[in-house]
Scaffold this active site. Structure first.
Site, PDB file in Angstrom:
ATOM      1  N   PHE A  46      40.509  28.499  42.426  1.00 19.77           N
ATOM      2  CA  PHE A  46      39.405  29.359  42.034  1.00 19.77           C
ATOM      3  C   PHE A  46      39.183  29.309  40.527  1.00 19.77           C
ATOM      4  O   PHE A  46      38.053  29.387  40.053  1.00 19.77           O
ATOM      5  CB  PHE A  46      39.668  30.788  42.489  1.00 19.77           C
ATOM      6  N   GLU A  47      40.276  29.182  39.764  1.00 26.20           N
ATOM      7  CA  GLU A  47      40.145  29.089  38.319  1.00 26.20           C
ATOM      8  C   GLU A  47      39.414  27.817  37.923  1.00 26.20           C
ATOM      9  O   GLU A  47      38.520  27.838  37.067  1.00 26.20           O
ATOM     10  CB  GLU A  47      41.519  29.130  37.671  1.00 26.20           C
ATOM     11  N   THR A  78      44.685  27.704  39.212  1.00 25.31           N
ATOM     12  CA  THR A  78      44.399  27.838  40.639  1.00 25.31           C
ATOM     13  C   THR A  78      43.088  27.148  40.980  1.00 25.31           C
ATOM     14  O   THR A  78      42.283  26.817  40.103  1.00 25.31           O
ATOM     15  CB  THR A  78      44.303  29.315  41.041  1.00 25.31           C
ATOM     16  N   ASP A 120      38.441  38.988  44.647  1.00 23.69           N
ATOM     17  CA  ASP A 120      37.000  38.974  44.875  1.00 23.69           C
ATOM     18  C   ASP A 120      36.327  39.843  43.811  1.00 23.69           C
ATOM     19  O   ASP A 120      36.634  41.030  43.694  1.00 23.69           O
ATOM     20  CB  ASP A 120      36.694  39.521  46.271  1.00 23.69           C
ATOM     21  N   ASP A 175      48.254  38.373  52.048  1.00 20.91           N
ATOM     22  CA  ASP A 175      46.892  37.911  52.261  1.00 20.91           C
ATOM     23  C   ASP A 175      46.538  38.141  53.723  1.00 20.91           C
ATOM     24  O   ASP A 175      47.423  38.428  54.540  1.00 20.91           O
ATOM     25  CB  ASP A 175      46.729  36.430  51.889  1.00 20.91           C
ATOM     26  N   ASP A 221      37.844  35.265  36.424  1.00 20.11           N
ATOM     27  CA  ASP A 221      36.878  34.480  35.678  1.00 20.11           C
ATOM     28  C   ASP A 221      35.505  35.157  35.694  1.00 20.11           C
ATOM     29  O   ASP A 221      34.510  34.543  35.319  1.00 20.11           O
ATOM     30  CB  ASP A 221      36.765  33.063  36.251  1.00 20.11           C
ATOM     31  N   LYS A 228      27.830  42.081  42.832  1.00 13.36           N
ATOM     32  CA  LYS A 228      26.682  42.980  42.904  1.00 13.36           C
ATOM     33  C   LYS A 228      27.112  44.394  42.514  1.00 13.36           C
ATOM     34  O   LYS A 228      28.162  44.874  42.929  1.00 13.36           O
ATOM     35  CB  LYS A 228      26.096  42.979  44.307  1.00 13.36           C
TER      36      LYS A 228
END
Length: 259
Positions: free
Chosen positions: A240-241, A238, A165, A115, A201, A169
């Site tokens: 984000f999940e 997670t 990510d 990361d 997701d 768009k």
């Protein structure tokens, strides 16, 4: 743990040296010195706000557990102190909670976690220290440099990319990590039987992942009838999940095996 980094080259440009600023012996701002590249990046390097505990973990453990993705060949056996330990690459671990959980549940597998987020790097180092984990190494920099220049063919037992990510768009979709060019770098590094595990997701990205992975030479879908896979027990929920689920998003897992 063995020292994962070589001594910095005093003749190298300042941008390629380790640390600088607050962490002179910590993660470098640009470990590969950009390597004269002008390609589209799928990430933005972020220092961000960092807690005292995260900063302390970097200062205490980066020299032994940190890896700079500077383009020099990486010996995974030396890095993890074992030629027998299978190593899984995780790209984009966020704050590292899921990574630490999986490392604790499977101590016989090494996790090379990549990361560019300094607080997340510090947090994962702190979690590993607190749990007494010996099978986690934290890599800083561009994963493409790692894949292209630093790893030997057949050296990885798996790849994990969780909630990258989505670049929602349409004009930014080319920045998504899971692309044919990315898999062309990854696949030769995977040993037979290695598992590529992705999760997202964002439904349009999930469809793209399925299309790209299905077309990749050397990879076969572990769930060919359904396409997508149920979330395996070893992957914890997670942050984000949870955020996606709270918004009503459908989470998709994809499991492909190297043949």
């Amino acid at each position: 743990m063995p020292d994962a980094t070589a001594a910095p080259d005093a003749t190298a440009p300042a941008s390629t040296r380790r640390g600088g600023g607050r962490f002179p012996d910590g993660p470098a701002a640009d470990p590969a010195g950009s390597r004269e590249e002008h390609r589209i990046r799928s990430f933005h390097a972020r220092r961000g706000r960092i807690t005292h505990a995260q900063a302390a973990a970097i200062e205490r453990h980066w020299g032994a557990w940190g890896v700079e993705l500077d383009g020099r060949p990486l010996d995974l056996a030396a890095l993890f102190g074992s030629a027998e330990m299978p190593v899984v690459l995780e790209i984009g671990f966020g704050m590292g909670d899921a990574t630490a959980h999986m490392a604790a549940a499977d101590p016989g597998t090494g996790i090379l976690a990549v990361d560019v987020h300094t607080p997340g790097q510090g947090n994962l180092l702190a979690l590993a220290d607190r749990a007494g984990l010996t099978n986690v190494r934290v890599a800083n920099g561009d994963a493409i440099v790692l894949l292209r220049d630093m790893l030997a063919p057949g050296s990885l037992a798996g790849l994990r990319v969780y909630f990258p990510d989505p670049w929602p768009k349409a004009k930014h979709a080319k920045r998504r990590l899971i692309q044919p060019s990315f898999l062309a770098l990854v696949t030769p590094l995977l040993r037979p039987g290695a598992v590529v595990h992705c999760a997202t997701d964002w439904e349009p990205y999930a469809e793209q992942m399925l299309e790209v992975l299905s077309a990749a030479p050397g990879l076969v879908n572990a769930h060919p009838a359904e396409g997508f896979a149920p979330r395996p027990d070893f992957r914890p929920l997670t942050k984000f999940e949870r955020q996606g689920l709270d918004k009503g998003h459908v989470v998709r897992d994809l499991l492909f095996t190297r043949v």
